[in-house]
Design a protein around this motif. Sequence first.
Motif, PDB file in Angstrom:
ATOM      1  N   ASN A 181       8.594  -2.922  -7.853  1.00 38.78           N
ATOM      2  CA  ASN A 181       9.818  -3.595  -7.396  1.00 38.78           C
ATOM      3  C   ASN A 181       9.503  -4.765  -6.469  1.00 38.78           C
ATOM      4  O   ASN A 181      10.122  -5.830  -6.569  1.00 38.78           O
ATOM      5  N   LYS A 182       8.548  -4.577  -5.555  1.00 41.76           N
ATOM      6  CA  LYS A 182       8.164  -5.648  -4.633  1.00 41.76           C
ATOM      7  C   LYS A 182       7.571  -6.835  -5.401  1.00 41.76           C
ATOM      8  O   LYS A 182       7.852  -8.003  -5.097  1.00 41.76           O
ATOM      9  N   LEU A 183       6.755  -6.511  -6.402  1.00 40.85           N
ATOM     10  CA  LEU A 183       6.147  -7.585  -7.190  1.00 40.85           C
ATOM     11  C   LEU A 183       7.208  -8.349  -7.978  1.00 40.85           C
ATOM     12  O   LEU A 183       7.156  -9.583  -8.086  1.00 40.85           O
ATOM     13  N   ASN A 184       8.179  -7.631  -8.509  1.00 39.27           N
ATOM     14  CA  ASN A 184       9.278  -8.292  -9.228  1.00 39.27           C
ATOM     15  C   ASN A 184      10.075  -9.215  -8.307  1.00 39.27           C
ATOM     16  O   ASN A 184      10.530 -10.284  -8.733  1.00 39.27           O
TER      17      ASN A 184
ATOM     18  N   LEU B 105       5.553   3.893  -3.142  1.00 38.21           N
ATOM     19  CA  LEU B 105       5.192   4.586  -4.369  1.00 38.21           C
ATOM     20  C   LEU B 105       4.835   3.531  -5.424  1.00 38.21           C
ATOM     21  O   LEU B 105       5.142   2.349  -5.245  1.00 38.21           O
ATOM     22  N   PRO B 106       4.194   3.928  -6.537  1.00 35.39           N
ATOM     23  CA  PRO B 106       3.872   2.942  -7.577  1.00 35.39           C
ATOM     24  C   PRO B 106       5.083   2.127  -8.031  1.00 35.39           C
ATOM     25  O   PRO B 106       4.986   0.920  -8.235  1.00 35.39           O
ATOM     26  N   GLU B 107       6.240   2.804  -8.173  1.00 37.63           N
ATOM     27  CA  GLU B 107       7.438   2.061  -8.604  1.00 37.63           C
ATOM     28  C   GLU B 107       7.922   1.101  -7.522  1.00 37.63           C
ATOM     29  O   GLU B 107       8.519   0.056  -7.834  1.00 37.63           O
ATOM     30  N   ASP B 108       7.652   1.435  -6.237  1.00 38.55           N
ATOM     31  CA  ASP B 108       8.028   0.526  -5.147  1.00 38.55           C
ATOM     32  C   ASP B 108       7.180  -0.752  -5.198  1.00 38.55           C
ATOM     33  O   ASP B 108       7.676  -1.848  -4.945  1.00 38.55           O
TER      34      ASP B 108
ATOM     35  N   SER C 279       0.826  -1.203   0.000  1.00 40.74           N
ATOM     36  CA  SER C 279       0.000   0.000   0.000  1.00 40.74           C
ATOM     37  C   SER C 279       0.859   1.252   0.000  1.00 40.74           C
ATOM     38  O   SER C 279       1.981   1.252   0.524  1.00 40.74           O
ATOM     39  N   GLY C 280       0.321   2.284  -0.583  1.00 42.13           N
ATOM     40  CA  GLY C 280       0.968   3.588  -0.530  1.00 42.13           C
ATOM     41  C   GLY C 280       0.661   4.301   0.764  1.00 42.13           C
ATOM     42  O   GLY C 280       1.256   5.345   1.069  1.00 42.13           O
ATOM     43  N   ASP C 281      -0.261   3.748   1.563  1.00 43.60           N
ATOM     44  CA  ASP C 281      -0.612   4.347   2.843  1.00 43.60           C
ATOM     45  C   ASP C 281       0.537   4.145   3.832  1.00 43.60           C
ATOM     46  O   ASP C 281       1.432   3.319   3.622  1.00 43.60           O
ATOM     47  N   LYS C 282       0.503   4.861   4.914  1.00 45.83           N
ATOM     48  CA  LYS C 282       1.600   4.799   5.888  1.00 45.83           C
ATOM     49  C   LYS C 282       1.710   3.400   6.492  1.00 45.83           C
ATOM     50  O   LYS C 282       0.715   2.689   6.660  1.00 45.83           O
TER      51      LYS C 282
END
Length: 660
Positions: A533-536, A527-530, A503-506
């Motif tokens: 990266n996690k999915l990769n 962030l969306p790019e994070d 999530s992008g939430d805290k």
Amino acid sequence: MSKECCSTDEKQSIVSPKQKHEEGHDHDHSHGHGQNDKRIFQLFLPALLSFALLCLGLALQYWLKPDWFSEAFRLALYLAAYIPVGFPVVKEAFISIKHGDFFSEFFLMTIATVGAFAIGEYPEGVAVMLFYSVGEVFQTMAVQRAKNNIKSLLDQRPDEVTILENNVPKLIKAQNAVTGQIIQLKPGEKLALDGKLLTESASFNTAALTGESKPNTKKEGETVLAGMINLNTISLVEITTPYEDSKLSRILEMVQNATSQKAKTELFIRKFAKIYTPIVVFLAIAICLLPYFFVAEYDFRDWLYRALVFLVISCPCALVISIPLGYFGGIGAGSRNGILFKGSNFLDTLAGVKHVVMDKTGTMTEGVFKVQEVFIQQGFDKDEILQHLNTLESKSSHPIATAIREFAGPVIHTEVHDFEEIAGHGLKGTLEGQDYLAGNFKLMEKFNIAHEIEHAAVADTLIAIAVDGKFAGYLTIADRIKDDAGTAVDELKKLGVSITMLSGDKSAVVKEVAGKLGISNSYGDLLPEDKVNKLNELKSANESVAFVGDGVNDAPVVALSDVGIAMGGLGSDATIETADVVIQDDRPSKIPMAINIGRETRKIVWQNIILAFGVKAIVLILGAGGLATMWEAVFADVGVALLAILNAVRIQHMNFSNTK
């Protein structure tokens, strides 16, 4: 029947060209049953005629044995029995050859039955073609039923709407209605176009879109969608979307196009049939001719009969019809439960999913935020800050922006300059000469806004505000976990599926929600790019990963995952368009249900493959050895095909509601 025995779309024209009717007839309830019975009778008429003549021929040949029943009369009678069922198949065989497809199933059946006539086995020649044609009719009915089930579940759009012109009701074609017109919707009527509710409040049955019949109350200004049924009061709806662009129209188009996305198993069977069929033709020729060189008392008629039996047995239609039908059933079962699969390949992939990665807001939580607390620093005008924040947030469709607008009241139309939505951070814009920032605390860090707030320790979502480079305060906003989110997590664990929440939430909020749901792996402040990266990282572990999301920011990870699942009720159009599977009612419990449907579909498909190959292999060996007749061949072909079809349609009647 397709010329390759692969496409279910063309099959109907071979069995009976008369069966093609306008699909609009399906909606004519007053005549629907009668027309359906008539179509079924027309489909079976050639087979019934052939069966009657075959029975007459057998009675005359084996029981009555009249003197006048000569060989010529016998041939003429059996030929008359053959023509009603054989002519369409022979015709298709010639058409296939004309188009360069020499080894179609029609060609196999033509050779086998004409060969039977050539060696004087007239009843068996007729019987093979008769039972083959009956099998084709059942296959056609099963495929058409699967298609009609899907279409009837989704194509809920009425043909006409009542619009108000100068406060006078006027009935017009739904396709002719334009945006801005006002629809008058009476109780019990179904909405034909997407729009905005003008009435103070109204309750709707949303089953056409979500599979759920529970009434859904909408308030003035909220979006209502085509397919919703008005329940209890006359309502006014302003059309906001053209007829062809409504969400229901797009959903219908998605499912109708789903069959073009083939599963690997289905594609393999297609390729297999193209290679397999010519091989069995040459093997049949070898069975007929090669024994001449090795058998002392070679009888051409005996070995030709064995070759013809071999050809009938080898027909691959049990495979190439029952497998697509199984996937049709899976797509239909999903649609009936408010789950849209955009292709049979996604049913297969979802069946093998080992890890589900999910967003938090709008996926596992309601996505309906409420402002809990407002803190504004000294030196700033609280009312002015809230008014300007409300104006800035009015430019965004994010659920948090909606919560702020609901809290702050009507927007004062102050012009916003240099507006920018910064993905994963928040909003930026200039109002009355002041530069505003509104978003998470990462936005404050991005623009070097100093503050003394220990935001990581606060469990609620925080919206920080800065004016002209100075920290002005924050709002706390709370979301609510969906009622069935816990059930979804439990069901996924029972299926042996790992779960991760991104999530992008805290982080504090994400960990709290994940803890309540029993999800051990969770990551916030992404962030969306994070997220990408996690999915990769997860995919690098050679796991099949599904991602479930609903926001615009989720579109990249939805596209990257092996199976992208979108929450279709509150979900953004971008995510719905990118996703492979759409859950129409936003219920997390539909995630394990979708996986269950995929697994059951795969199980049925493989049962059919094993059944067809197993029975055919046994009877092929018996036929080549002279131990199987045409009657065993008929069972190995048509009998197995019918068993496979009955097995394939089972999934359309399975109850997956235990995961609701």
